[in-house]
Design a protein around this motif. Structure first.
Motif, mmCIF file in Angstrom:
data_model
loop_
_atom_site.group_PDB
_atom_site.id
_atom_site.type_symbol
_atom_site.label_atom_id
_atom_site.label_comp_id
_atom_site.label_asym_id
_atom_site.label_seq_id
_atom_site.Cartn_x
_atom_site.Cartn_y
_atom_site.Cartn_z
ATOM 1 N N ILE A 17 4.601 0.965 -21.052
ATOM 2 C CA ILE A 17 5.264 1.880 -20.115
ATOM 3 C C ILE A 17 4.605 1.723 -18.750
ATOM 4 C CG2 ILE A 17 5.852 4.274 -19.620
ATOM 5 C CD1 ILE A 17 7.190 3.178 -22.129
ATOM 6 N N PRO A 18 5.372 1.484 -17.679
ATOM 7 C CA PRO A 18 4.786 1.308 -16.346
ATOM 8 C C PRO A 18 3.909 2.495 -15.951
ATOM 9 C CG PRO A 18 7.096 0.668 -16.332
ATOM 10 C CD PRO A 18 6.838 1.304 -17.673
ATOM 11 N N PRO A 19 2.762 2.234 -15.332
ATOM 12 C CA PRO A 19 1.810 3.309 -15.007
ATOM 13 C C PRO A 19 2.409 4.469 -14.224
ATOM 14 C CG PRO A 19 0.776 1.175 -14.721
ATOM 15 C CD PRO A 19 2.224 0.901 -15.008
ATOM 16 N N MET A 36 0.831 -1.206 0.000
ATOM 17 C CA MET A 36 0.000 0.000 0.000
ATOM 18 C C MET A 36 0.867 1.259 0.000
ATOM 19 S SD MET A 36 -3.035 1.108 -0.136
ATOM 20 C CE MET A 36 -4.051 2.537 0.232
ATOM 21 N N ALA A 37 1.958 1.208 0.770
ATOM 22 C CA ALA A 37 2.861 2.355 0.835
ATOM 23 C C ALA A 37 3.469 2.641 -0.531
ATOM 24 C CB ALA A 37 3.959 2.119 1.870
ATOM 25 N N ASP A 38 3.859 1.555 -1.255
ATOM 26 C CA ASP A 38 4.417 1.738 -2.598
ATOM 27 C C ASP A 38 3.382 2.332 -3.531
ATOM 28 O OD1 ASP A 38 6.823 0.738 -1.781
ATOM 29 O OD2 ASP A 38 6.421 -1.306 -2.483
ATOM 30 N N PHE A 39 2.118 1.878 -3.402
ATOM 31 C CA PHE A 39 1.052 2.391 -4.257
ATOM 32 C C PHE A 39 0.867 3.884 -4.024
ATOM 33 C CE2 PHE A 39 -3.441 3.430 -4.952
ATOM 34 C CZ PHE A 39 -3.604 2.990 -6.259
ATOM 35 N N LEU A 40 0.828 4.298 -2.750
ATOM 36 C CA LEU A 40 0.649 5.706 -2.428
ATOM 37 C C LEU A 40 1.851 6.533 -2.872
ATOM 38 C CD1 LEU A 40 -0.950 5.441 1.134
ATOM 39 C CD2 LEU A 40 -2.109 5.994 -1.016
ATOM 40 N N ALA A 41 3.027 5.935 -2.800
ATOM 41 C CA ALA A 41 4.229 6.654 -3.234
ATOM 42 C C ALA A 41 4.154 6.999 -4.712
ATOM 43 C CB ALA A 41 5.475 5.810 -2.954
ATOM 44 N N HIS A 42 3.546 6.101 -5.494
ATOM 45 C CA HIS A 42 3.427 6.351 -6.927
ATOM 46 C C HIS A 42 2.436 7.462 -7.241
ATOM 47 C CE1 HIS A 42 4.959 1.996 -7.773
ATOM 48 N NE2 HIS A 42 5.949 2.846 -7.567
ATOM 49 N N LEU A 43 1.593 7.829 -6.283
ATOM 50 C CA LEU A 43 0.634 8.906 -6.483
ATOM 51 C C LEU A 43 1.227 10.270 -6.159
ATOM 52 C CD1 LEU A 43 -2.638 7.346 -5.031
ATOM 53 C CD2 LEU A 43 -2.075 7.725 -7.428
ATOM 54 N N ARG A 44 2.383 10.295 -5.538
ATOM 55 C CA ARG A 44 3.006 11.569 -5.190
ATOM 56 C C ARG A 44 3.406 12.301 -6.460
ATOM 57 N NH1 ARG A 44 6.936 9.103 -0.494
ATOM 58 N NH2 ARG A 44 5.294 8.606 1.028
ATOM 59 N N ASP A 45 2.921 13.497 -6.567
ATOM 60 C CA ASP A 45 3.149 14.280 -7.777
ATOM 61 C C ASP A 45 4.420 15.117 -7.619
ATOM 62 O OD1 ASP A 45 3.027 15.790 -10.047
ATOM 63 O OD2 ASP A 45 0.964 16.490 -9.730
ATOM 64 N N PRO A 46 5.424 14.909 -8.479
ATOM 65 C CA PRO A 46 6.636 15.736 -8.400
ATOM 66 C C PRO A 46 6.352 17.225 -8.522
ATOM 67 C CG PRO A 46 7.015 13.817 -9.785
ATOM 68 C CD PRO A 46 5.549 13.831 -9.473
ATOM 69 N N VAL A 47 5.220 17.584 -9.145
ATOM 70 C CA VAL A 47 4.871 18.993 -9.263
ATOM 71 C C VAL A 47 4.726 19.629 -7.876
ATOM 72 C CG1 VAL A 47 3.075 20.608 -10.028
ATOM 73 C CG2 VAL A 47 3.772 18.724 -11.521
ATOM 74 N N LEU A 48 4.245 18.843 -6.899
ATOM 75 C CA LEU A 48 4.090 19.375 -5.544
ATOM 76 C C LEU A 48 5.424 19.850 -4.976
ATOM 77 C CD1 LEU A 48 1.626 16.743 -4.021
ATOM 78 C CD2 LEU A 48 1.090 19.075 -4.746
ATOM 79 N N TYR A 49 6.484 19.093 -5.257
ATOM 80 C CA TYR A 49 7.796 19.458 -4.743
ATOM 81 C C TYR A 49 8.371 20.676 -5.464
ATOM 82 C CZ TYR A 49 7.435 14.823 -2.675
ATOM 83 O OH TYR A 49 7.002 13.723 -1.963
ATOM 84 N N PHE A 86 -1.837 -1.754 -18.672
ATOM 85 C CA PHE A 86 -0.453 -2.235 -18.683
ATOM 86 C C PHE A 86 -0.402 -3.765 -18.674
ATOM 87 C CE2 PHE A 86 3.462 -3.345 -16.269
ATOM 88 C CZ PHE A 86 4.405 -2.857 -17.165
ATOM 89 N N GLU A 87 -1.344 -4.380 -17.944
ATOM 90 C CA GLU A 87 -1.389 -5.843 -17.906
ATOM 91 C C GLU A 87 -1.751 -6.429 -19.256
ATOM 92 O OE1 GLU A 87 -0.376 -7.792 -15.451
ATOM 93 O OE2 GLU A 87 0.251 -5.899 -14.501
ATOM 94 N N LEU A 88 -2.407 -5.640 -20.115
ATOM 95 C CA LEU A 88 -2.792 -6.110 -21.448
ATOM 96 C C LEU A 88 -1.710 -5.865 -22.493
ATOM 97 C CD1 LEU A 88 -6.475 -4.749 -21.523
ATOM 98 C CD2 LEU A 88 -5.711 -7.058 -20.924
ATOM 99 N N ALA A 89 -0.680 -5.108 -22.121
ATOM 100 C CA ALA A 89 0.367 -4.753 -23.079
ATOM 101 C C ALA A 89 1.143 -5.994 -23.514
ATOM 102 C CB ALA A 89 1.320 -3.737 -22.462
#
Length: 290
Positions: free
Chosen positions: A155-157, A1-14, A76-79
């Protein structure tokens, strides 16, 4: 779950503190150190509108990133081929693919009125400065089918979302009149303040040009490149003359709805929704208005 949430972090915020710093630096450069001839500069009302539009867009995009990540994961799973983000060429493919998809989406946003209804927000300012870059739409949903192509290509999501953010961060820095022409080789390959000033011009010779995000090569290849000549007149071809956030964000949707209601044929109704903005579609006979 932590990895999933990490992928939602938008670099624009930083990057937000950097954006705000550059806004302050540009204000000082234009209004304190001296304004160059022809530079529009800042107005309090316009800048406030741009920043408030951007602040709300951050929240909207944060929620939409979750939707995009889920949809991209399924696709991505269908790629048939899946690229490993640990390989450097995956990043190169992502960035090139991102730029081509952005070009297609951006060009469609100027040629399809329903897409333009959202995108016009970014063009609604009659000023051109770093705060203009922050004036973003609140309706990002039309991005999904365009960027879904990258997921289907393997391309990974999370990498697709990273590419989107990289593009947005780069584009912030082309929204200025304080930078003239850059070295010729750079102007030939990359989007620059000069190229993007043309894109924001409401002048007839500058309409529908220079759609590139980071690269300008797609415009050169597909015939939409226009070099900067005279200083552009910024804003829409018919400016809305308001700083009301709801009107800035949604007035064109209302205009579409009014036109569709007045049209007397299905062809005309479809033309008002999917045809080019600002043009009377074929078969768009309208009912008489008392």
């Amino acid at each position: 779950m932590a990895d999933f949430l990490a992928h939602l972090r938008d670099p624009v915020l930083y990057a937000i503190p950097v954006f705000l710093l550059f806004v302050v630096v540009e204000i000082v450069a234009v209004h304190v150190l001296g304004r160059d001839d022809g530079v529009v500069g800042y107005s309090v009302a316009d800048t406030r509108t741009s920043m408030l539009m951007g602040a709300v867009a951050l929240g909207v995009n944060a929620l939409f990133r979750l939707v995009m990540l889920v949809v991209f994961a399924v696709l991505f799973e269908l790629a048939p081929v899946k690229f490993d983000p640990r390989d450097w060429w995956t990043w190169v493919l992502m960035l090139l693919g991102q730029e081509l998809v952005f070009y297609a989406y951006h060009r469609a946003s100027h040629r399809v009125r329903l897409l333009w209804a959202g995108h016009q927000v970014h063009h609604s300012s009659e000023h051109y400065n770093f705060s203009t870059a922050l004036r973003q739409k609140w309706t990002p949903y039309c991005q999904l089918p365009f960027w879904s192509v990258l997921a289907l290509c393997g391309i990974p999501p999370w990498l697709i979302l990273t590419g989107l953010s990289i593009d947005l961060v780069y584009q912030f820095f082309v929204h200025t009149e304080k930078v003239g022409k850059l070295p010729r080789w750079f102007e030939f390959v990359f989007n620059t303040p000069s190229h993007h000033r043309v894109h924001h011009g409401g002048d007839a010779e500058y309409l529908d040009a220079n759609y590139g995000g980071i690269l300008i090569v797609w415009d050169r290849l597909f015939g939409s490149f226009v070099p900067e000549g005279k200083r552009p007149t910024y804003g829409l071809t018919k400016n809305i003359e308001t700083h009301n956030l709801l009107k800035v964000g949604f007035h064109e949707y209302g205009s579409i709805l009014r036109d569709v209601r007045r049209a007397t044929t299905w062809r005309g109704r479809a033309g008002y929704v999917f045809g080019p903005p600002g043009r009377q579609p074929a078969g768009a006979e309208t009912a008489a208005v008392a």
